[in-house]
Scaffold this motif. Sequence first.
Motif, PDB file in Angstrom:
ATOM      1  N   SER A 198      -3.760  -2.036  -6.169  1.00 25.80           N
ATOM      2  CA  SER A 198      -2.797  -1.321  -5.328  1.00 25.80           C
ATOM      3  C   SER A 198      -3.027   0.189  -5.404  1.00 25.80           C
ATOM      4  O   SER A 198      -2.985   0.891  -4.387  1.00 25.80           O
ATOM      5  N   ARG A 199      -3.276   0.693  -6.616  1.00 26.78           N
ATOM      6  CA  ARG A 199      -3.533   2.124  -6.792  1.00 26.78           C
ATOM      7  C   ARG A 199      -4.843   2.539  -6.120  1.00 26.78           C
ATOM      8  O   ARG A 199      -4.921   3.596  -5.482  1.00 26.78           O
ATOM      9  N   LEU A 200      -5.866   1.707  -6.242  1.00 21.65           N
ATOM     10  CA  LEU A 200      -7.149   2.010  -5.596  1.00 21.65           C
ATOM     11  C   LEU A 200      -7.000   2.041  -4.078  1.00 21.65           C
ATOM     12  O   LEU A 200      -7.605   2.873  -3.399  1.00 21.65           O
ATOM     13  N   ASP A 201      -6.175   1.134  -3.561  1.00 24.18           N
ATOM     14  CA  ASP A 201      -5.953   1.072  -2.118  1.00 24.18           C
ATOM     15  C   ASP A 201      -5.246   2.325  -1.626  1.00 24.18           C
ATOM     16  O   ASP A 201      -5.591   2.885  -0.577  1.00 24.18           O
ATOM     17  N   ARG A 202      -4.251   2.813  -2.397  1.00 23.96           N
ATOM     18  CA  ARG A 202      -3.535   4.034  -1.999  1.00 23.96           C
ATOM     19  C   ARG A 202      -4.437   5.261  -2.086  1.00 23.96           C
ATOM     20  O   ARG A 202      -4.349   6.158  -1.253  1.00 23.96           O
ATOM     21  N   ARG A 203      -5.284   5.287  -3.108  1.00 20.05           N
ATOM     22  CA  ARG A 203      -6.208   6.422  -3.241  1.00 20.05           C
ATOM     23  C   ARG A 203      -7.235   6.446  -2.120  1.00 20.05           C
ATOM     24  O   ARG A 203      -7.634   7.512  -1.650  1.00 20.05           O
TER      25      ARG A 203
ATOM     26  N   ALA B  70      -1.449   8.142   6.078  1.00 19.43           N
ATOM     27  CA  ALA B  70      -1.038   6.957   6.833  1.00 19.43           C
ATOM     28  C   ALA B  70      -1.891   6.781   8.081  1.00 19.43           C
ATOM     29  O   ALA B  70      -2.430   7.747   8.635  1.00 19.43           O
ATOM     30  N   TYR B  71      -2.025   5.528   8.532  1.00 23.12           N
ATOM     31  CA  TYR B  71      -2.765   5.240   9.755  1.00 23.12           C
ATOM     32  C   TYR B  71      -2.068   5.862  10.962  1.00 23.12           C
ATOM     33  O   TYR B  71      -0.842   5.870  11.062  1.00 23.12           O
ATOM     34  N   ALA B  72      -2.878   6.372  11.908  1.00 24.76           N
ATOM     35  CA  ALA B  72      -2.317   6.967  13.121  1.00 24.76           C
ATOM     36  C   ALA B  72      -1.693   5.891  14.006  1.00 24.76           C
ATOM     37  O   ALA B  72      -0.719   6.129  14.708  1.00 24.76           O
ATOM     38  N   HIS B  73      -2.289   4.707  13.988  1.00 25.24           N
ATOM     39  CA  HIS B  73      -1.753   3.581  14.750  1.00 25.24           C
ATOM     40  C   HIS B  73      -1.388   2.469  13.785  1.00 25.24           C
ATOM     41  O   HIS B  73      -2.093   2.224  12.814  1.00 25.24           O
TER      42      HIS B  73
END
Length: 223
Positions: free
Chosen positions: A87-92, A97-100
């Motif tokens: 989860s931490r690797l994914d946030r890093r 945030a995605y534009a869409h």
Amino acid sequence: MARTVLKSTVGKKLIMAVSGLIMLMYLVVHMLGNLKIFFGAGEFNHYAHWLRTLGEPFLHYEWALWLIRVVLVAAVVAHAVSAYQLSRLDRRARPVAYAHRRKRSSYATRTMRWGGIILALFIVWHLLDLTTGTVHPGGFQQGHPYQNVVDTFGTWYSDVIYIVAMLALGLHIRHGFCSAAQTLGAGNATRDRFLKVTANVLALVLTVGFIAVPVAVMTGVVS
């Protein structure tokens, strides 16, 4: 090389997959053991005693049970730590945030994190209730698991806690089984449908199987 792999995203997913399958195998056996309660107090208590004498005379009393507990604790810790690290690797990897908005994921996928937290808290409560008797609602009786189970599910709040946790478990298995299969290389275009059906069946059978016990106590089928 081993340290490099274990620190990588692939390595952490592999740890999650293997630890998850270990816990899944235990859950299947645990559910089948729980259903023995429908055969009466003698049968259920005998099964609980057999678990403590498993492996005798080669192993001492409760040694096999403690070995199982150690493996399960290791699997739970490895699973939880790997999930947190991923989860931490994914946030890093995606701090902005995605534009869409991305395609809406399944309910099980979106609740995996909260489901894991609910299950972790439930495990603690479950052990304190039926293993140590610390939070048991009615006088805990060592060596009388049938009566302890009836006492526990004779209270409405224990029923609510257990049923909510088992519903979370079903969702967790439904998503986690397919993820583990993909990680271990079992998934492909021809097997995906079979894996999804297997995941759904496993989740349904385990959820219904576990919930059957508190429902039976609530309705007086088991008393």
